[in-house]
Motif scaffolding. Structure first.
Motif, PDB file in Angstrom:
ATOM      1  N   UNK A 437      29.269  39.135  38.727  1.00 23.19           N
ATOM      2  CA  UNK A 437      30.639  38.625  38.744  1.00 23.19           C
ATOM      3  C   UNK A 437      30.856  37.669  39.911  1.00 23.19           C
ATOM      4  N   UNK A 438      30.527  38.104  41.135  1.00 23.44           N
ATOM      5  CA  UNK A 438      30.713  37.224  42.295  1.00 23.44           C
ATOM      6  C   UNK A 438      29.594  36.205  42.432  1.00 23.44           C
ATOM      7  N   UNK A 439      28.377  36.606  42.077  1.00 26.26           N
ATOM      8  CA  UNK A 439      27.262  35.663  42.216  1.00 26.26           C
ATOM      9  C   UNK A 439      27.290  34.593  41.129  1.00 26.26           C
ATOM     10  N   UNK A 440      28.159  34.778  40.128  1.00 26.39           N
ATOM     11  CA  UNK A 440      28.349  33.749  39.101  1.00 26.39           C
ATOM     12  C   UNK A 440      29.598  32.921  39.336  1.00 26.39           C
ATOM     13  N   UNK A 441      30.139  33.002  40.534  1.00 21.54           N
ATOM     14  CA  UNK A 441      31.382  32.281  40.832  1.00 21.54           C
ATOM     15  C   UNK A 441      31.205  30.767  40.712  1.00 21.54           C
ATOM     16  N   UNK A 442      30.078  30.254  41.163  1.00 24.89           N
ATOM     17  CA  UNK A 442      29.848  28.804  41.053  1.00 24.89           C
ATOM     18  C   UNK A 442      29.799  28.366  39.583  1.00 24.89           C
ATOM     19  N   UNK A 443      29.306  29.252  38.727  1.00 29.70           N
ATOM     20  CA  UNK A 443      29.295  28.934  37.290  1.00 29.70           C
ATOM     21  C   UNK A 443      30.728  28.771  36.784  1.00 29.70           C
ATOM     22  N   UNK A 469      40.036  28.681  43.204  1.00 36.56           N
ATOM     23  CA  UNK A 469      38.670  29.177  42.992  1.00 36.56           C
ATOM     24  C   UNK A 469      37.753  28.786  44.140  1.00 36.56           C
ATOM     25  N   UNK A 470      37.932  27.575  44.650  1.00 38.54           N
ATOM     26  CA  UNK A 470      37.115  27.134  45.800  1.00 38.54           C
ATOM     27  C   UNK A 470      37.434  27.963  47.041  1.00 38.54           C
ATOM     28  N   UNK A 471      38.695  28.363  47.191  1.00 37.73           N
ATOM     29  CA  UNK A 471      39.048  29.222  48.327  1.00 37.73           C
ATOM     30  C   UNK A 471      38.368  30.584  48.210  1.00 37.73           C
ATOM     31  N   UNK A 472      38.285  31.102  46.983  1.00 40.78           N
ATOM     32  CA  UNK A 472      37.587  32.378  46.769  1.00 40.78           C
ATOM     33  C   UNK A 472      36.116  32.223  47.162  1.00 40.78           C
ATOM     34  N   UNK A 473      35.525  31.109  46.749  1.00 36.83           N
ATOM     35  CA  UNK A 473      34.120  30.854  47.102  1.00 36.83           C
ATOM     36  C   UNK A 473      33.949  30.707  48.611  1.00 36.83           C
ATOM     37  N   UNK A 474      34.881  30.013  49.258  1.00 35.08           N
ATOM     38  CA  UNK A 474      34.819  29.873  50.726  1.00 35.08           C
ATOM     39  C   UNK A 474      34.820  31.246  51.394  1.00 35.08           C
ATOM     40  N   UNK A 475      35.704  32.119  50.920  1.00 34.70           N
ATOM     41  CA  UNK A 475      35.804  33.454  51.512  1.00 34.70           C
ATOM     42  C   UNK A 475      34.533  34.264  51.267  1.00 34.70           C
ATOM     43  N   UNK A 476      33.920  34.068  50.101  1.00 39.38           N
ATOM     44  CA  UNK A 476      32.663  34.768  49.807  1.00 39.38           C
ATOM     45  C   UNK A 476      31.553  34.271  50.731  1.00 39.38           C
ATOM     46  N   UNK A 477      31.525  32.978  50.972  1.00 45.09           N
ATOM     47  CA  UNK A 477      30.520  32.425  51.892  1.00 45.09           C
ATOM     48  C   UNK A 477      30.707  32.978  53.305  1.00 45.09           C
ATOM     49  N   UNK A 478      31.950  33.077  53.731  1.00 38.29           N
ATOM     50  CA  UNK A 478      32.241  33.642  55.055  1.00 38.29           C
ATOM     51  C   UNK A 478      31.788  35.094  55.122  1.00 38.29           C
ATOM     52  N   UNK A 506      36.056  43.593  47.610  1.00 40.38           N
ATOM     53  CA  UNK A 506      36.665  44.063  46.354  1.00 40.38           C
ATOM     54  C   UNK A 506      37.731  43.085  45.868  1.00 40.38           C
ATOM     55  N   UNK A 507      38.509  42.546  46.795  1.00 36.94           N
ATOM     56  CA  UNK A 507      39.543  41.577  46.422  1.00 36.94           C
ATOM     57  C   UNK A 507      38.918  40.320  45.835  1.00 36.94           C
ATOM     58  N   UNK A 508      37.842  39.841  46.456  1.00 39.73           N
ATOM     59  CA  UNK A 508      37.155  38.655  45.942  1.00 39.73           C
ATOM     60  C   UNK A 508      36.531  38.933  44.574  1.00 39.73           C
ATOM     61  N   UNK A 509      36.019  40.156  44.405  1.00 42.80           N
ATOM     62  CA  UNK A 509      35.424  40.552  43.120  1.00 42.80           C
ATOM     63  C   UNK A 509      36.481  40.497  42.012  1.00 42.80           C
ATOM     64  N   UNK A 510      37.673  41.012  42.321  1.00 41.21           N
ATOM     65  CA  UNK A 510      38.763  40.979  41.337  1.00 41.21           C
ATOM     66  C   UNK A 510      39.146  39.547  41.006  1.00 41.21           C
ATOM     67  N   UNK A 511      39.188  38.683  42.018  1.00 42.57           N
ATOM     68  CA  UNK A 511      39.542  37.281  41.777  1.00 42.57           C
ATOM     69  C   UNK A 511      38.510  36.621  40.856  1.00 42.57           C
TER      70      UNK A 511
END
Length: 603
Positions: A437-443, A469-478, A506-511
């Motif tokens: 789910x999170x590792x497919x965010x770029x997809x 969506x880019x903000x979610x990815x930024x937070x995941x990178x952080x 968990x919040x990022x996963x839900x997003x």
């Protein structure tokens, strides 16, 4: 009947149970409140469910039942729990049968299936102990090997349905020096052990779910035959932890049922109550509170339904996903129920006012869900132990890895695709770093970019989704950078800071789940879902909890979501991304629909 075939049985159960506001219906609010006041076990209500053959949906097809995957199953539990969590929780102890479906012999499976389907039997789980709580490895109940079987000594407590269940799954120590491999799991059929060798502990008086059979069981040199051992000696903890991956995910359905009732009964009040010459719903603050509550339900839908389907596609990743769902959904909806009670004012605290006082019961009952089958702390801890691997795996992804993730995401999140049958033997104790789910965010972000070419997509809304969506990815990178540079060590003495980091994951996963769900069902789940405005507000709502964001992103979007909320209430449909038709409501018949619409127009 609902066009998505996996929701038809839930809609049928919903219709047959009838309107919970109708005093004479099965599981009416009035009846469940009366049972709660008497702290009475819902015997007649459970018998109704057995006669409806709901138990068939807990038994896999290859064992003679009707269970194929968890998406259909979760919808059934949700329908039940929107009426009464006490009954829902009591009936659903049957999902401990998955321990047998996972690890039992063919003979054990057939025996249990017959017990459930034909004899209306149920089961309970004996893992925790008064002295050891969730520290399962140091449990004190022993099973000593003797010719033909084992002698059990010790107690398990607390256990839901310990006294009334016919089968008890018991985790026992078979090797004093074996540590985690010294535990074994037994499926104990009470009919086949001596009454003089086991005893039931007294009923525990609880804050909520007062009618539950919450008690315990003790054994005194109790002989259990070899045939009651699941798999091999020493396999007990592994089977138990894999079983938790299933039950922790399913617990979300209890909270979702309660959340629907909490919001619906608050709307019953807010749409009719007039103060300052307006309905309560027409006032800005309660209106925003109720819209946020609706968004919380939609967010949790994306997380839970995705997980239910994910079981069939990526069971090996569920050490991660089950911990996320079990932490995120019950706590998010518990907070939601606490948020909306302000709208009800003092009525939320009354046990016999407004919809028979069901809100007050929901408030009490629902507070236990986040504790079931591992508390929030236990689940966050289970998640953070995998952070190192998750971060390393994501850093090493290759184009071929992403190419493999993409079709899996489509199968998981596209509700139109049939979910494969669940194969419990594929569950793993650790995900080995994978979390699609999170590792497919770029997809997902690339798919959003591709939608710029679609004429039927509102480009302004799409732009907002891409930015969020880019903000979610930024937070995941952080997050990944933080974990990579941390001095993280395995063990139980994790810092409070790491628990906060786990909550953020968990919040990022839900997003991410919300994004995937929209992308794959944009043309399936109706105009409101397709607009994406709810998704913009949902992503904004999630991100606001982890980074500075403006308070409000769009008044127009907020108003459109408010109108959808009222429409679902007026048409008596479930508050959900899959709004199944509920049983005919007396309240909705009586509601002055013209007034409700007028209020919307003039706000």
């Amino acid at each position: 009947m609902h066009p998505l075939i996996q929701y038809r049985v839930a809609q049928l159960l919903e219709q047959d149970l009838g309107d919970p506001n109708h005093l004479e219906s099965t599981l009416s609010f009035k009846k469940v409140i009366e049972l709660d006041e008497e702290e009475a076990f819902p015997e007649a209500e459970l018998n109704w469910l057995y006669n409806w053959h709901l138990q068939d949906y807990y038994v896999p097809v290859d064992c003679g039942g009707k269970f194929t995957n968890f998406e259909e199953f979760l919808a059934l539990v949700r329908v039940l729990s929107r009426r009464d969590q006490t009954t829902g929780i009591a009936f659903t102890t049957m999902f401990w049968s998955f321990l047998c479906w996972m690890a039992g012999t063919e003979e054990q499976k057939q025996k249990l299936a017959q017990f459930m389907i034909e004899e209306h039997g149920t089961m309970c789980l004996g893992y925790s102990e008064r002295e050891h709580g969730s520290d399962l490895v140091n449990g004190g109940l022993t099973a000593t090997k003797v010719p033909g079987g084992y002698l059990l000594n010790g107690e398990k407590w607390p256990i839901n349905r310990a006294t009334r269940s016919g089968v008890t799954f018991v985790l026992a120590r078979t090797d004093a020096e074996g540590g985690a491999k010294g535990l074994s799991l037994f499926m104990i059929d009470k009919r086949e052990i001596s009454n003089s060798e086991y005893y039931n502990l007294p009923k525990i008086l609880t804050h909520g779910i007062r009618g539950s059979d919450m008690s315990g069981i003790g054994f005194n040199n109790c002989f259990v035959p070899d045939s009651m051992l699941l798999r091999q000696e020493g396999d007990g903890l592994e089977i138990g932890l894999k079983g938790f991956q299933i039950t922790r995910t399913l617990c979300a359905a209890f909270a979702q049922g309660a959340a629907d009732t909490a919001l619906r009964t608050t709307l019953n009040f807010a749409l009719k109550r007039v103060v300052y010459n307006k309905t309560v719903f027409a006032l800005p603050q309660p209106r925003k509170t109720l819209v946020d509550a609706f968004l919380d339900i939609l967010i949790c839908d994306c997380e839970t339904i995705g997980a239910a389907r994910g079981f069939s596609v990526i069971p090996e990743q569920f050490s991660v996903w089950s911990a996320v769902v079990k932490y995120f959904v019950p706590t998010q909806l518990e907070k939601m129920v606490n948020d909306v009670y302000v709208v009800l004012g003092s009525r939320f605290y009354m046990r016999d006012e407004h919809d028979c006082g069901i809100f007050q019961k929901v408030l009490r009952d629902n507070s236990i869900i986040s504790m079931f089958d591992g508390s929030t702390v236990v689940n966050l801890h289970a998640l953070m132990l995998q952070f190192r691997q998750l971060t390393k795996y994501r850093a090493k992804r290759k184009p071929e890895t992403m190419a493999e993730i993409k079709p899996r995401l489509a199968t998981i999140f596209s509700l139109q695709q049939p979910a494969p049958n669940f194969e419990p033997e594929k569950l793993e104790l650790f995900s080995r770093g994978a979390d699609d789910s999170l590792q497919g965010l770029e997809i997902a972000l690339q798919q959003l970019e591709d939608l710029r070419q679609e004429s039927n997509v509102n480009q302004e809304t799409l732009e907002k989704l891409i930015n969020l969506g880019k903000l979610v990815l930024d937070e995941l990178n952080v997050h990944d950078e933080l974990i990579a540079q941390s001095k993280f060590e395995f063990g139980h003495e994790q810092s409070p800071e790491l628990f906060e980091i786990a909550k953020k994951y968990c919040t990022l996963h839900a997003a991410a789940c919300c994004l995937h769900m929209w992308i794959y069902n944009r043309q399936l789940l109706g105009e409101f879902f397709a607009s994406g405005e709810w998704l913009v507000l949902s992503l904004h709502r999630l991100l606001r909890t982890i980074r500075p964001m403006p308070y409000l992103i769009s008044e127009v979007y907020l108003e459109n979501v408010a109108q959808e909320l009222v429409r679902l209430h007026r048409e008596n449909k479930l508050f959900s991304i899959v709004p199944i038709q509920l049983a005919q409501s007396e309240i909705n018949k009586q509601e002055d629909q013209t007034n409700a619409i007028t209020e919307l127009v003039h706000v």
